[in-house]
Design a protein around this motif. Structure first.
Motif, mmCIF file in Angstrom:
data_model
loop_
_atom_site.group_PDB
_atom_site.id
_atom_site.type_symbol
_atom_site.label_atom_id
_atom_site.label_comp_id
_atom_site.label_asym_id
_atom_site.label_seq_id
_atom_site.Cartn_x
_atom_site.Cartn_y
_atom_site.Cartn_z
ATOM 1 N N ARG A 1 71.942 -32.181 76.991
ATOM 2 C CA ARG A 1 70.808 -32.373 76.164
ATOM 3 C C ARG A 1 69.623 -32.841 77.091
ATOM 4 O O ARG A 1 69.711 -34.059 77.572
ATOM 5 C CB ARG A 1 71.024 -33.541 75.097
ATOM 6 C CG ARG A 1 72.551 -33.070 74.143
ATOM 7 C CD ARG A 1 72.362 -33.877 72.977
ATOM 8 N NE ARG A 1 73.425 -33.734 72.168
ATOM 9 C CZ ARG A 1 73.429 -32.961 70.978
ATOM 10 N NH1 ARG A 1 72.475 -32.299 70.711
ATOM 11 N NH2 ARG A 1 74.547 -32.963 70.150
ATOM 12 N N SER B 1 72.144 -26.022 74.929
ATOM 13 C CA SER B 1 71.236 -25.235 73.811
ATOM 14 C C SER B 1 70.390 -24.120 74.431
ATOM 15 O O SER B 1 70.072 -24.191 75.451
ATOM 16 C CB SER B 1 70.206 -25.999 72.917
ATOM 17 O OG SER B 1 69.207 -26.448 73.817
ATOM 18 N N GLU B 2 70.209 -23.090 73.692
ATOM 19 C CA GLU B 2 69.620 -21.846 74.185
ATOM 20 C C GLU B 2 68.068 -22.585 74.834
ATOM 21 O O GLU B 2 67.438 -21.890 75.541
ATOM 22 C CB GLU B 2 69.359 -20.947 73.127
ATOM 23 C CG GLU B 2 68.422 -19.642 73.543
ATOM 24 C CD GLU B 2 68.457 -18.638 72.519
ATOM 25 O OE1 GLU B 2 67.839 -17.572 72.880
ATOM 26 O OE2 GLU B 2 69.103 -18.574 71.357
ATOM 27 N N LYS B 3 67.427 -23.251 73.701
ATOM 28 C CA LYS B 3 66.150 -23.834 74.126
ATOM 29 C C LYS B 3 66.146 -24.389 75.586
ATOM 30 O O LYS B 3 65.190 -24.314 76.403
ATOM 31 C CB LYS B 3 65.803 -24.793 73.038
ATOM 32 C CG LYS B 3 64.607 -25.706 73.466
ATOM 33 C CD LYS B 3 63.800 -26.756 72.588
ATOM 34 C CE LYS B 3 64.774 -28.053 72.676
ATOM 35 N NZ LYS B 3 64.382 -29.110 71.933
#
Length: 183
Positions: free
Chosen positions: A51, A155-157
């Motif tokens: 993350r 995550s894609e972000k």
């Protein structure tokens, strides 16, 4: 008064036959370490979840992180071009058996990698999250930040986020943040 940069400290822990008790926060005491808490977050992650790296250009915030279950690598990079520590990376391994508080001031992008399933990280923020004010940096692009070789869940972000170099070498955010007042 907020601390400029990063700080790692170990809370007072009392062990006994039942386990341990750790005093993580005490009102008034925290102001001397990093500032007033505005938001408290918790995430639970599977092994390999990465993350970050994130910071905000509106309502810049400091963030203190601690691992309450499992194990993680906590990381931060200084993104403030006005700071002499610009581009400096701090990272450490933390786990729930040894309470550790990892603080990074506003102007530092933060993130973590879960090294075990069911890793829970609590982070207290000195500002409020605003999605429109968030800056995401690809976590694999930060010079000096080293993640262990493993399978990552990102995550894609974060996967499609611009690199550190794209954000700051090209100075995309030079004028989006009042860096002189980010402390």
């Amino acid at each position: 008064m907020a601390l400029v940069g990063t700080k790692i400290w170990y809370p007072v822990v009392r062990d006994d036959a039942r386990g341990f008790f750790a005093e993580l926060w005490k009102s008034g005491d925290g102001d001397k370490k990093f500032g007033q808490i505005e938001q408290l977050n918790m995430s639970r992650s599977k092994k390999g979840v990465l993350r970050g790296m994130h910071l905000q250009h509106t309502e810049p915030m400091g963030k203190v992180m601690t691992v309450i279950s499992g194990k993680a690598i906590l990381a931060a990079v200084c993104c403030n071009p006005e700071d002499k520590r610009f581009r400096e990376v701090i990272q450490m391994e933390a786990d729930s058996n040894n309470p550790t508080m990892f603080y990074a001031d506003a102007g530092w992008a933060r993130g973590f990698l879960a090294l075990e399933d069911n890793t829970c990280v609590v982070y207290a923020c000195t500002g409020r999250y605003t999605g429109s004010g968030e800056i995401a940096i690809n976590p694999f692009s930060v010079p000096g930040l080293q993640w262990p070789v493993m399978e990552f869940i990102v995550s894609e972000k974060d996967q499609i986020a611009p690199s550190f170099q794209e954000h700051w070498i090209k100075e995309w955010h030079k004028d989006t943040v009042d860096w002189k007042n980010v402390r």
